[in-house]
Motif scaffolding. Structure first.
Motif: not given
Length: 373
Positions: A204, A207, A343
């Motif tokens: 993640r 990305r 994140i």
């Protein structure tokens, strides 16, 4: 007919042609004509041609005509052709035009041009055979030929599309599959995806990073906390090595902190190169290490500390436009790194990335236009 000297001529003259619409040529008759010397001439004279529409050429007639010496001349005289209508000359002109409009006959390449190549002769013979078959085919006389041709063309295109799609899903199109499997195995080894190919936390984060040259290196630096312990100006200087691509001959100067960070980045790069080679990827070490370029690190570091743009241009041989593009791109990288910190829940890195973005976002580099003060 009386000539110029007043003498009469009883020689046959050509009679005048009819002057009405469709009048024919004048017949031969006895006329008197005077020549230039006044002598009469009884020789047959040519009559004038008809002047009406469709009048033919003048007939021969007997008339008197005087020549230049005054003598009459009885010789046959020529009459004028019709002024209007079809004459013999018009017929001959039409025949000439018909010959010019006749279609050209194609020359034979073998008999006329003497082409003796056997391959060409075979191909030409095959072409002639196909042309003869095509001319004898009943399809060319069919009134539905355009519609049938459109249907066949549409069917041919559909068959081609079907063949292309079959190739895409066949094993022939999977020549990159071995490399794909190797890269998947590398991502599993580095814990970017699990055994079920589900994207994990590292995946993640990777990305989110789109402006750097190698997402794996940037992601590993984040999870190794290689950037968290640095100051904002040092972080943005180290991030410059992940996006700068131009080769430079100038040697940047590093502080002790920047030198230690550079060594850590190089170690991470070498480790990733070793892992990928272990899984069978044929990577050139020199090419892979070019993903990290420290040529503009000192320039970005001094810029983030407030040095004027004019002064930082003396620190490198890189063009001013390339410096501006790198710094502007760095601002996008700082935003991406900030999202990655959010994140993973790293508030310290998140705060430092916001500060780093504010440090480089100033002066002429981020002006609306370089043509304005």
């Amino acid at each position: 007919m009386t000539n110029l000297f007043g003498e009469e001529d009883d020689k046959p003259q050509r009679g005048g042609g009819g002057s009405g619409g469709g009048g024919g040529g004048g017949g031969r008759g006895k006329g008197r004509m005077t020549n230039l010397f006044g002598e009469e001439d009884d020789k047959p004279q040519r009559g004038g041609g008809g002047s009406g529409g469709g009048g033919g050429g003048g007939g021969r007639g007997k008339g008197r005509m005087t020549n230049l010496f005054g003598e009459e001349d009885d010789k046959p005289q020529r009459g004028g052709g019709g002024n209007r209508g079809g004459g013999a000359g018009a017929v001959r002109g039409n025949e000439s035009n018909a010959e010019e409009d006749a279609p050209l006959v194609a020359m034979h390449p073998i008999h006329d041009f003497k082409i003796n190549d056997l391959d060409f002769a075979d191909m030409f013979g095959e072409r002639e055979s196909l042309m003869n078959r095509m001319q004898k085919s009943k399809c060319h006389a069919c009134p539905k030929l355009p519609d049938q041709w459109s249907n066949i063309e549409r069917e041919t295109r559909l068959r081609q599309d079907i063949g292309r799609l079959k190739h895409l899903i066949s094993n022939d199109n999977l020549h990159l599959m071995p490399e794909f499997q190797k890269r998947v195995a590398i991502l599993k080894e580095l814990r970017y995806i699990d055994d079920n190919n589900t994207v994990l936390l590292k995946g993640r984060v990777a990305r989110e990073l789109n402006t750097v040259r190698d997402e794996l290196i940037a992601t590993e630096l984040i999870f190794e906390n290689a950037l968290t312990d640095l100051a904002p100006e040092e972080i943005v200087a180290m991030l410059a090595c992940l996006i700068f691509e131009i080769k430079t001959e100038s040697v940047p100067h590093f502080t002790d902190t920047l030198a230690a960070a550079r060594e850590r980045i190089n170690n991470t790069t070498n480790r990733l190169l070793h892992v990928q080679n272990e899984f069978g990827l044929d990577l050139n070490p020199r090419d892979y290490k070019r993903n990290v370029n420290f040529g503009l690190t000192e320039v970005v570091y001094e810029w983030s500390r407030g040095m004027p743009f004019e002064d930082i241009c003396y620190l490198t041989d890189v063009a001013e436009g390339s410096i501006v593009r790198t710094i502007v791109r760095l601002d996008e990288t700082c935003k991406e790194m900030r999202n990655a910190a959010r994140i993973i829940g790293n508030s310290v890195l998140y705060s430092k990335m916001e500060q780093a973005s504010q440090l480089i976002k100033r002066d002429i580099v981020f002006a609306a236009s370089l043509y304005y003060d």
